[in-house]
Design a protein around this motif. Structure first.
Motif, PDB file in Angstrom:
ATOM      1  N   ARG A  48     -17.869 -13.236  28.908  1.00 22.01           N
ATOM      2  CA  ARG A  48     -17.381 -11.852  28.964  1.00 22.01           C
ATOM      3  C   ARG A  48     -18.107 -11.032  30.030  1.00 22.01           C
ATOM      4  NH1 ARG A  48     -13.508  -8.640  25.864  1.00 22.01           N
ATOM      5  NH2 ARG A  48     -12.449 -10.173  24.577  1.00 22.01           N
ATOM      6  N   ARG A  52     -16.397  -8.955  33.200  1.00 21.12           N
ATOM      7  CA  ARG A  52     -16.623  -7.538  33.539  1.00 21.12           C
ATOM      8  C   ARG A  52     -17.080  -7.398  34.992  1.00 21.12           C
ATOM      9  NH1 ARG A  52     -15.539  -4.425  29.504  1.00 21.12           N
ATOM     10  NH2 ARG A  52     -15.746  -5.177  27.345  1.00 21.12           N
ATOM     11  N   MET A  55     -14.008  -7.708  37.138  1.00 27.19           N
ATOM     12  CA  MET A  55     -13.208  -6.481  37.154  1.00 27.19           C
ATOM     13  C   MET A  55     -13.845  -5.408  38.031  1.00 27.19           C
ATOM     14  SD  MET A  55     -10.529  -7.076  35.464  1.00 27.19           S
ATOM     15  CE  MET A  55     -10.004  -8.477  34.471  1.00 27.19           C
ATOM     16  N   LYS A  56     -15.166  -5.294  37.972  1.00 24.81           N
ATOM     17  CA  LYS A  56     -15.858  -4.311  38.807  1.00 24.81           C
ATOM     18  C   LYS A  56     -15.670  -4.638  40.279  1.00 24.81           C
ATOM     19  CE  LYS A  56     -19.473  -3.063  35.468  1.00 24.81           C
ATOM     20  NZ  LYS A  56     -20.933  -3.118  35.180  1.00 24.81           N
ATOM     21  N   VAL A  60     -11.489  -2.303  39.294  1.00 21.51           N
ATOM     22  CA  VAL A  60     -10.874  -1.810  38.062  1.00 21.51           C
ATOM     23  C   VAL A  60     -11.869  -0.916  37.326  1.00 21.51           C
ATOM     24  CG1 VAL A  60      -9.852  -2.461  35.846  1.00 21.51           C
ATOM     25  CG2 VAL A  60      -9.436  -3.867  37.884  1.00 21.51           C
ATOM     26  N   ASP A  62     -14.083   0.970  34.567  1.00 22.14           N
ATOM     27  CA  ASP A  62     -14.736   0.418  33.379  1.00 22.14           C
ATOM     28  C   ASP A  62     -13.909   0.607  32.114  1.00 22.14           C
ATOM     29  OD1 ASP A  62     -16.749  -0.212  35.089  1.00 22.14           O
ATOM     30  OD2 ASP A  62     -18.246   1.148  34.233  1.00 22.14           O
ATOM     31  N   LYS A  64     -10.881   0.629  31.700  1.00 18.61           N
ATOM     32  CA  LYS A  64      -9.640  -0.144  31.689  1.00 18.61           C
ATOM     33  C   LYS A  64      -9.876  -1.655  31.645  1.00 18.61           C
ATOM     34  CE  LYS A  64      -6.958   3.427  34.060  1.00 18.61           C
ATOM     35  NZ  LYS A  64      -6.093   3.754  35.217  1.00 18.61           N
ATOM     36  N   HIS A  65     -11.145  -2.057  31.538  1.00 17.74           N
ATOM     37  CA  HIS A  65     -11.469  -3.484  31.525  1.00 17.74           C
ATOM     38  C   HIS A  65     -10.788  -4.230  30.385  1.00 17.74           C
ATOM     39  CE1 HIS A  65     -15.376  -3.315  34.153  1.00 17.74           C
ATOM     40  NE2 HIS A  65     -14.286  -2.902  34.779  1.00 17.74           N
ATOM     41  N   ASP A  66     -10.877  -3.690  29.171  1.00 16.51           N
ATOM     42  CA  ASP A  66     -10.307  -4.387  28.015  1.00 16.51           C
ATOM     43  C   ASP A  66      -8.796  -4.567  28.159  1.00 16.51           C
ATOM     44  OD1 ASP A  66     -12.758  -4.680  26.805  1.00 16.51           O
ATOM     45  OD2 ASP A  66     -12.589  -2.865  25.595  1.00 16.51           O
ATOM     46  N   ALA A  68      -7.225  -4.749  31.005  1.00 16.50           N
ATOM     47  CA  ALA A  68      -7.047  -5.734  32.074  1.00 16.50           C
ATOM     48  C   ALA A  68      -7.249  -7.148  31.545  1.00 16.50           C
ATOM     49  CB  ALA A  68      -8.016  -5.451  33.216  1.00 16.50           C
ATOM     50  N   PHE A  69      -8.223  -7.320  30.620  1.00 14.21           N
ATOM     51  CA  PHE A  69      -8.465  -8.638  30.020  1.00 14.21           C
ATOM     52  C   PHE A  69      -7.207  -9.145  29.318  1.00 14.21           C
ATOM     53  CE2 PHE A  69     -13.248  -7.603  29.350  1.00 14.21           C
ATOM     54  CZ  PHE A  69     -13.479  -7.810  30.701  1.00 14.21           C
TER      55      PHE A  69
END
Length: 306
Positions: A48, A52, A55-56, A60, A62, A64-66, A68-69
Motif C-alpha cells: 500500500r 501511495r 499516486m503521488k 494524484v 492525497d 483521492k488516492h483511495d 484511484a486505488f
C-alpha cells in the motif's frame, strides 16, 4: 459474485518485522499445497505504501488516492481505456495523469522481486519508487518454499482501506477471483487498546476453495511450537518448519516468547494446542546446517503436559 461467504482467518499480532509477512505467506502456500491447489496458483504481492508513492508521482491528490486505488484495481476487467475514462470522469485525475499512471503500472508489471530489488524505475512518471520490504519478503519466502510462484502486481489494491503495508492474494486459474488474501494492518488494533499494535493477517475464502477441492483427512498429532524472541530467530524457525512437518510434525508454528521464559509461556503454548516446544538454543545451530537432522531436532523438543 458471492453475496454471502465464510472466511478462515489467521493473524499475527505484535510483530513489526517482515518475518510476520513471510510466515503468513508461507503458511498460506503450505495450506494451498496440502489442498492440491498450488500447481495452478500464484501469490500476488504489492504494498500500500508503494501504491501511495505511485499516486503521488502521478500527481494524484492525497485525498483521492483511495478512489484511484478502486479504479486501478479494475484494470483487468475494464482495460486501460476504461480505467483512464473512469479516473478522468470521476475527476480523480487529469487525462495526462491517468494515461501516465496506466502506462506506469504496465511498464513495471514484469518486475522480478528479489533481495537486491529495493526500488523500481518508473520512466512514465520520471520517478524511482521504493518497494519497501517486497524484495526481501519475496526472497525469504522463496528460500523457505522454492516451488512458490510470486508475482509483483502493481495493480493489486485489496479493498479494505485499513491496510498499511504489504498486501497479497492467491490467484487460481479455475477461480474468477482470489481464493485467499490479506496484508499488514498496523494501527487498527491500537484504536481499541490505545497503543500501537503491529498486525498482519489473511483469510481463506472458504466457499471458493470448497468449489475447487475436497478437504484431506486429519494427519498426525505432533504439534510443535518454535519459540522466538528476535526477528532472526523467527526467520531461522521459518526455514526449519517445512523439514519438521516432513519429519512427522502435523503442525509446526511460531510462537513469540517473553524476554524471560517461565512456566506461563509453556502453559500458553499448551493452551494453543501445542504439545512440544523447540527453543532457539535448540534450533538456531541446526538452521545453519546444509542437511539438518529434523527427526533428532523433534526429539529434542520440550514435551508439554496437557
Amino acid at each position: 459474485r458471492f453475496r454471502q461467504f465464510n472466511q478462515v482467518d489467521i493473524d499475527i499480532l505484535g510483530e513489526a518485522s517482515f518475518s510476520a509477512e513471510v510466515e503468513i505467506i508461507v503458511t498460506m502456500w503450505n495450506a494451498i499445497g496440502k489442498l492440491g491447489l498450488d500447481k495452478d496458483s500464484t501469490i500476488l504481492l504489492n504494498d500500500r505504501r508503494f501504491l501511495r508513492e505511485l499516486m503521488k508521482a502521478a500527481g494524484v491528490a492525497d485525498e483521492k488516492h483511495d478512489s484511484a486505488f478502486i479504479t486501478l484495481d479494475k484494470l483487468e476487467k475494464i482495460g486501460e481505456e476504461g480505467v483512464i475514462k473512469e479516473l478522468v470522469g470521476q475527476e480523480i485525475a487529469t487525462d495526462s495523469q491517468a494515461k501516465s499512471l496506466v502506462e506506469a503500472v504496465g511498464s513495471i508489471a514484469e518486475l522480478e522481486l528479489g533481495s537486491d530489488v529495493e526500488t523500481v524505475q518508473v520512466p512514465a512518471l520520471g520517478a524511482e519508487l521504493s518497494l519497501f520490504d517486497l524484495g526481501a519478503i519475496a526472497s525469504q519466502v522463496r528460500e523457505i518454499a522454492p516451488d512458490i510462484k510470486i508475482s509483483f502486481t502493481p495493480t493489486l489494491v485489496r479493498g479494505m482501506g485499513y491496510y498499511t503495508g504489504p498486501i497479497f492474494e492467491v490467484s487460481h486459474t479455475a477461480s474468477g477471483s482470489s481464493i485467499c488474501g490479506g496484508g499488514r494492518y498496523d494501527g487498527v488494533v491500537g484504536r481499541w487498546l490505545g497503543r500501537d499494535v503491529p498486525a498482519v493477517g489473511f483469510s481463506f475464502g472458504f466457499e471458493r476453495i470448497v468449489d475447487l477441492v475436497s478437504l484431506p483427512e486429519e494427519g498426525q498429532q505432533l504439534k510443535v511450537a518454535l519459540a522466538y524472541q528476535k526477528p532472526h530467530e523467527a526467520l531461522a524457525a521459518l526455514h526449519l518448519r517445512e523439514g519438521l512437518l516432513a519429519a512427522g510434525a502435523s503442525n509446526a508454528g511460531l510462537l513469540k516468547a517473553p524476554r524471560k521464559m517461565s512456566a506461563g509461556f509453556f502453559e500458553q503454548a499448551s493452551s494453543l494446542g501445542y504439545n512440544r516446544v523447540l527453543l532457539p538454543s535448540r534450533y538456531l545451530e541446526v538452521a545453519d546446517q546444509a542437511n539438518p537432522d529434523f527427526a533428532t531436532l523433534l526429539e529434542q523438543a520440550r514435551i508439554l503436559e496437557n
